[in-house]
Each structure stands twice: as C-alpha cells, then as structure tokens.
Design a protein around this motif. Structure first.
Motif, mmCIF file in Angstrom:
data_model
loop_
_atom_site.group_PDB
_atom_site.id
_atom_site.type_symbol
_atom_site.label_atom_id
_atom_site.label_comp_id
_atom_site.label_asym_id
_atom_site.label_seq_id
_atom_site.Cartn_x
_atom_site.Cartn_y
_atom_site.Cartn_z
ATOM 1 N N ASN A 1 -17.322 1.327 35.034
ATOM 2 C CA ASN A 1 -17.578 0.461 36.187
ATOM 3 C C ASN A 1 -16.745 0.913 37.378
ATOM 4 O O ASN A 1 -15.525 0.803 37.377
ATOM 5 N N GLY B 1 -15.588 -5.516 40.182
ATOM 6 C CA GLY B 1 -15.334 -6.198 38.925
ATOM 7 C C GLY B 1 -16.302 -7.323 38.656
ATOM 8 O O GLY B 1 -16.703 -7.560 37.509
ATOM 9 N N ASP C 1 -19.438 -9.267 33.451
ATOM 10 C CA ASP C 1 -18.797 -10.380 32.743
ATOM 11 C C ASP C 1 -17.653 -9.784 31.915
ATOM 12 O O ASP C 1 -17.890 -9.174 30.868
ATOM 13 N N GLU C 2 -16.431 -9.944 32.387
ATOM 14 C CA GLU C 2 -15.298 -9.267 31.755
ATOM 15 C C GLU C 2 -15.030 -9.778 30.351
ATOM 16 O O GLU C 2 -14.661 -9.005 29.458
ATOM 17 N N LEU D 1 -12.729 1.069 33.332
ATOM 18 C CA LEU D 1 -12.824 0.138 34.456
ATOM 19 C C LEU D 1 -11.841 0.554 35.546
ATOM 20 O O LEU D 1 -10.653 0.730 35.290
ATOM 21 N N PHE E 1 -11.860 -4.790 39.084
ATOM 22 C CA PHE E 1 -11.685 -6.001 38.289
ATOM 23 C C PHE E 1 -12.004 -7.214 39.153
ATOM 24 O O PHE E 1 -11.881 -7.167 40.381
ATOM 25 N N THR E 2 -12.396 -8.302 38.502
ATOM 26 C CA THR E 2 -12.731 -9.506 39.237
ATOM 27 C C THR E 2 -11.551 -9.994 40.055
ATOM 28 O O THR E 2 -11.692 -10.399 41.208
ATOM 29 N N HIS F 1 -3.243 -9.737 31.026
ATOM 30 C CA HIS F 1 -4.693 -9.708 30.860
ATOM 31 C C HIS F 1 -5.056 -9.140 29.490
ATOM 32 O O HIS F 1 -4.459 -8.162 29.031
ATOM 33 N N PHE G 1 -7.329 -7.264 28.593
ATOM 34 C CA PHE G 1 -7.764 -5.870 28.629
ATOM 35 C C PHE G 1 -6.680 -4.913 28.123
ATOM 36 O O PHE G 1 -6.984 -3.866 27.562
#
Length: 318
Positions: free
Chosen positions: A228, A232, A236-237, A254, A257-258, A266, A268
């Motif tokens: 991506n 973000g 949908d993370e 990634l 990020f949102t 986080h 992630f």
C-alpha cells in the motif's frame, strides 16, 4: 520598496527550490508540523507550501493567504473546500515522485519475496547455514500476476516495471478505456482473486475510503502479498492484520497509515510478515528536488496572479 511576500513551508525544501524563491519571496520553514504551530505561522503568510496534513481550520487563521502549493500530488492533506470558498488557488505537482514510489513498490515486493534484509541479518548473526534456510519458500516475480488498484502516474509506472519483470498486469481503475495494450482491466473482486502481487496506488476519496475491507481480503489466493502506497484509509487496517495473522495474506508492505505517525503500541509491530516504512516511498534526493522545484514554480506563478499549470480548483475562476 514593497516587502516580498512571505511563503510558509510546512517542511524544508530542497536547496534548489529555496534558490528559486530568492528575490521573489521570503521563505519561512515551520519548526514543526503541529496544528498550533502551523496555524500561528500562517497568519502572515501569502503562500503556503504543503508536505504534511494541514489543520482543518488553517484557512481561518490565514487572512493574507492567496496561494497554496502541494509539495507532491495528494490533495487530501489540504482543506480544499475551505480554500476554494476563499477563492485561494491550489496547485500540485503530479508525477514528480512517481518513479520513486513505483520503484519502492518493487523494492518492497522483492523484500517480501526474497527476504534479503532478514537473510543479511541472519548471516551476520547466526552464520551461513542459518541464513540459507531463510531462502526456503522464496518466490519469483516473473510469471506471476500483478494487480494494480489505481492507474495514475504511479500506477502507470508500476505497470511498466511489472511488464519488464515478466508479470501479467491487471488493473482496477474507473477509466479502463485509458489502459494501454497488454494491461487487463478488471473489477476489484476479480483482481483480489487472481493477483498474486497487489499494489494499492489509488487516490483517497469517498469512493476509495475503506475500499479494501475484510470481504476483499478473504478473496486473495494463497501466497499473495500486498503493498500500500496510496493512503492508509483506503485499507481496513484491522482486517489486514487479521489476514496476515491467519496466513490469508503471506505478507504485506505498508508505507502509509490511517493515523500517522504510527503509534509505538500499534499491533502492526507484532506482525513479522509485515514490512513497515514511515511514509518514505516517494522520498529520494531526485524526487525531493523535482517536487520542491515544481511546487515553488507553481507558487511563484500564483503569487504573480497567474494560473498554475496543475490546478486543483480551477472553479475559483469560473
């Protein structure tokens, strides 16, 4: 002699861009990008060069502002409705970092496929045999299917590079009639079912926000990986994290990020099959020079009362 107009930059410019402003405008670089700082400093500015998300109310704090230039292409960082309501022209620099972002996509795909960084660490730490074991399961790009979501400047370059690697290229775009020969237009579900390498490089808007959701991710074929470089919020993370934990996706990279910066806690960070970078896909010395020069050139046009070459809100003149 009239004082030169003040231009506020949210981040430092390349020296070549700074040099273009000399004799035409005074440059003020914000010491940080917090809303309080930007809203305070913009009060005297006539021009604003943007590299970070602006506070949504920044136009209310900018009574003298008459030009905004995006140091890049994405306009979601700018409160466009407020700028247009004030008849402030907004310009951007499309394509200036497209090569950098496209090359990042393939650097990420290669890392996800070959794990070269992990192998280097293991070789130094654990020795030859241990490092070689990490090559088990490595995959090639040639002969695979590459699915690209979005076909702007970045998507076109990703497609061209992919074809050079011997990938079959399919694209989801709202303008399939503009695709070149050899690129297959597909709907989004088909792309997620068929592509083994998926790259998101679409703009963020109301149609794309949350577009890649749990239902789409459940369609991906075994061994697929996703990159991506869009925004973000197109993804949908939480659903992505679930797909990586379950093995539905073999890996992902990634760069956006949102919420940025990514919080240290986080989830992630607990996913070993996820490659994380801090929104740097478009940052090279070459792209920064091109973006700075392009943004400054557009800024000077607008300060002279001319229309910019790449105009985000031409309706202000209609």
């Amino acid at each position: 002699m009239a004082e030169l107009p003040l231009v506020l930059a949210t981040n430092p410019l390349d020296p070549s861009g700074e040099a273009m402003l000399q004799g035409h405008a005074r440059l003020l670089v914000a010491p940080d990008a917090s809303p309080a700082t930007l809203n305070r400093l913009v009060s005297e500015a006539e021009g604003l060069i943007v590299r970070v998300a602006l506070p949504p109310d920044i136009i209310d704090h900018a009574p003298r502002l008459r030009a905004i230039a995006r140091h890049g292409a994405g306009l979601d960082m700018i409160p466009m409705a407020a700028a247009t309501a004030r008849r402030i022209p907004v310009a951007f620099v499309p394509g200036a970092n497209a090569a950098a972002v496209a090359e990042y996509c393939f650097a990420a795909l290669m890392q996800l496929s070959r794990r070269l960084g992990d192998i280097d660490v293991a070789l130094r730490r654990d020795g030859w045999s241990a490092a070689r074991q990490l090559a088990d399961g490595a995959g090639e790009l040639s002969g695979r299917t590459l699915g690209i979501v979005g076909f702007g400047n970045i998507g076109r370059r990703v497609a061209a590079i992919g074809a050079g690697f011997g990938l079959r290229v399919m694209v989801h775009t709202p303008r399939p009639g503009l695709l070149p020969e050899g690129v297959l237009p597909v709907e989004l579900p088909e792309l997620f079912r068929e592509a083994e390498r998926i790259v998101l490089c679409c703009p963020l808007n109301e149609q794309t926000r949350g577009m890649v959701d749990a239902a789409l991710l459940r369609l991906v074929r075994p061994g697929a990986v996703l990159v991506n470089v869009a925004r973000g919020a197109v993804l949908d993370e939480a659903a992505l994290a679930d797909a990586l934990r379950s093995g539905q996706l073999r890996g992902a990279a990634l760069d956006v990020f949102t919420t940025q910066p990514l919080a240290p806690e986080h989830p992630f960070f607990g996913l070993p099959n996820l490659l994380l970078t801090p929104h740097i896909a478009g940052l090279t010395s070459d792209s920064l020079r091109q973006m700075s020069q392009g943004a400054v050139a557009e800024m000077l046009r607008m300060l002279r009362g001319e229309r910019p070459h790449n105009f985000a809100n031409p309706e202000i003149y209609d």
